[in-house]
Design a protein around this motif. Structure first.
Motif, PDB file in Angstrom:
ATOM      1  N   TRP A 127     -29.079  79.132-118.966  1.00 48.08           N
ATOM      2  CA  TRP A 127     -27.689  79.466-118.649  1.00 48.08           C
ATOM      3  C   TRP A 127     -27.436  79.600-117.150  1.00 48.08           C
ATOM      4  O   TRP A 127     -26.362  79.233-116.673  1.00 48.08           O
ATOM      5  N   LEU A 151     -19.621  75.387-118.237  1.00 52.64           N
ATOM      6  CA  LEU A 151     -18.962  75.353-119.544  1.00 52.64           C
ATOM      7  C   LEU A 151     -18.106  76.587-119.801  1.00 52.64           C
ATOM      8  O   LEU A 151     -17.565  76.730-120.899  1.00 52.64           O
ATOM      9  N   ILE A 198     -18.865  79.779-120.211  1.00 49.33           N
ATOM     10  CA  ILE A 198     -19.392  80.554-121.333  1.00 49.33           C
ATOM     11  C   ILE A 198     -19.609  81.987-120.870  1.00 49.33           C
ATOM     12  O   ILE A 198     -20.282  82.226-119.865  1.00 49.33           O
ATOM     13  N   LYS A 222     -23.275  85.992-121.286  1.00 48.46           N
ATOM     14  CA  LYS A 222     -24.653  85.549-121.129  1.00 48.46           C
ATOM     15  C   LYS A 222     -25.351  86.217-119.947  1.00 48.46           C
ATOM     16  O   LYS A 222     -26.380  85.740-119.485  1.00 48.46           O
ATOM     17  N   CYS A 243     -34.392  74.809-126.071  1.00 48.80           N
ATOM     18  CA  CYS A 243     -33.134  74.160-126.425  1.00 48.80           C
ATOM     19  C   CYS A 243     -33.317  72.663-126.669  1.00 48.80           C
ATOM     20  O   CYS A 243     -32.360  71.899-126.568  1.00 48.80           O
ATOM     21  N   LEU A 290     -27.262  72.393-127.219  1.00 47.00           N
ATOM     22  CA  LEU A 290     -26.939  73.811-127.387  1.00 47.00           C
ATOM     23  C   LEU A 290     -26.317  74.075-128.761  1.00 47.00           C
ATOM     24  O   LEU A 290     -25.569  75.028-128.930  1.00 47.00           O
ATOM     25  N   SER A 291     -26.630  73.212-129.713  1.00 51.88           N
ATOM     26  CA  SER A 291     -26.043  73.369-131.048  1.00 51.88           C
ATOM     27  C   SER A 291     -26.481  74.669-131.706  1.00 51.88           C
ATOM     28  O   SER A 291     -25.748  75.227-132.520  1.00 51.88           O
ATOM     29  N   PHE A 304     -26.511  77.411-130.412  1.00 50.12           N
ATOM     30  CA  PHE A 304     -25.583  78.442-129.951  1.00 50.12           C
ATOM     31  C   PHE A 304     -24.138  78.105-130.323  1.00 50.12           C
ATOM     32  O   PHE A 304     -23.211  78.789-129.883  1.00 50.12           O
ATOM     33  N   GLY A 305     -23.955  77.043-131.101  1.00 54.60           N
ATOM     34  CA  GLY A 305     -22.616  76.644-131.501  1.00 54.60           C
ATOM     35  C   GLY A 305     -21.843  75.944-130.406  1.00 54.60           C
ATOM     36  O   GLY A 305     -20.607  75.944-130.418  1.00 54.60           O
ATOM     37  N   ILE A 306     -22.543  75.305-129.456  1.00 52.95           N
ATOM     38  CA  ILE A 306     -21.898  74.642-128.321  1.00 52.95           C
ATOM     39  C   ILE A 306     -22.304  73.178-128.316  1.00 52.95           C
ATOM     40  O   ILE A 306     -23.488  72.840-128.422  1.00 52.95           O
ATOM     41  N   ASP A 307     -21.329  72.299-128.193  1.00 53.87           N
ATOM     42  CA  ASP A 307     -21.585  70.853-128.167  1.00 53.87           C
ATOM     43  C   ASP A 307     -21.443  70.361-126.734  1.00 53.87           C
ATOM     44  O   ASP A 307     -20.365  70.419-126.140  1.00 53.87           O
ATOM     45  N   VAL A 308     -22.562  69.879-126.145  1.00 57.15           N
ATOM     46  CA  VAL A 308     -22.533  69.397-124.768  1.00 57.15           C
ATOM     47  C   VAL A 308     -22.246  67.908-124.691  1.00 57.15           C
ATOM     48  O   VAL A 308     -22.136  67.355-123.589  1.00 57.15           O
TER      49      VAL A 308
END
Length: 296
Positions: free
Chosen positions: A139, A153, A155, A158, A168, A176-177, A179-183
């Protein structure tokens, strides 16, 4: 930036040689800056040096604050590199919960730590991590070359996250899926090299830290004297008034708001006005009753 220049002072009851002024002007024009300065007194020469230093194309004098900030940048670099007893001590003392990039400082903290944190926001973007084993914070460490992922992003939450980059990777690809994040395949070029350790790279040199580039970075991003400095260090302005104006612009007068920033808690009251306000720079030199009466 120049490393050599010539300053010429005219002797008392004498004149410059014929054609000297034109020759000096021609040389300065050809060089694109003032390599020859000539005045009739020592004070005029000193004024010229101060004014030319604060503007673009100065004589290369290095300010004390610039050296202090560059030294603070060097401290931050060694701290972020790690691997020393000193860096481990600072990590244990100040960054046990939060990452160093987001950790602040308090008045009870050491002077060295406060100095490092004050220069951090300028220096941290210049530190890029060359990924090896992946033992960098996913992060907050700048392993992508674009900056901290949490900031890129946007976020939140963190500050205390300790997730590592190597955790990751899914099926050989970064994501980062979990963590529920789509990069969206944004960092496809990043890959792990388990046989190598993670290395910090100083972006201005592409390698190790360099004090010269740190000074250039501080000089580039720092504040310059500009127009106000040219006005106060000028002919016709007494030294007493010049230094007083310099202290005002630099915030070096012992008014209450300056003392409060130094940690002194006190009731603030201007003694000069009928309806007194807070004793701060704006009130004393701009908004106070006495000040408005003087300026009007």
């Amino acid at each position: 930036m120049l490393s050599h220049f010539t300053a010429v002072r005219k002797l008392e009851r004498s004149i410059f040689p014929m054609g000297f002024t034109k020759e000096a002007t021609d040389r300065n024009t050809k060089a694109g800056t003032n390599i020859i300065s000539f005045e009739s007194s020592e004070r005029a020469l000193l004024n010229r040096l101060i004014v030319d230093y604060t503007g673009d194309g100065g004589f290369g004098f290095v300010g004390l604050q610039e050296m202090i900030d560059a030294a603070g940048a060097k401290l931050w670099w060694h701290f972020r590199q790690g691997g020393t007893v000193w860096s481990q001590f600072l990590m244990a003392k100040y960054c046990g919960r939060s990452h160093p990039v987001v950790k602040g400082w308090q008045y009870c903290d050491s002077h060295i730590w406060r100095r490092m944190v004050n220069i951090r926001d300028m220096i941290e973007p210049q530190i890029v991590w060359k990924v090896g084993e992946g033992n960098v914070n996913v992060w907050w460490d700048n392993w992508s070359g674009e900056g901290a992922i949490a900031e890129l992003l946007n976020i939140r939450g963190k500050r205390q996250a300790k997730d590592l980059l190597k955790d990751c990777y899914e099926n050989g690809r970064f994501g980062l899926s979990k963590f529920g994040i789509d990069v969206q395949n944004r960092f496809e070029g990043v890959c792990l090299r388990e046989e190598c350790r993670d290395v910090a790279v100083w972006k201005p040199t592409g390698g190790p830290f360099n004090f010269k580039t740190a000074k250039a970075l501080v000089r580039q991003q720092g504040t310059t004297g500009g127009l106000w400095c040219k006005k106060i260090w000028a002919k016709g302005v007494t030294w007493k008034m010049s230094f007083a104006a310099w202290r005002v612009f630099k915030g070096k007068l012992p008014v209450d708001d300056v003392l409060r920033r130094m940690g002194y808690q006190l009731a603030s009251k201007c003694p000069c006005c009928v309806n007194p306000g807070c004793d701060n720079m704006q009130h004393v030199f701009g908004l106070g009753e006495t000040t408005r009466h003087v300026w009007d």
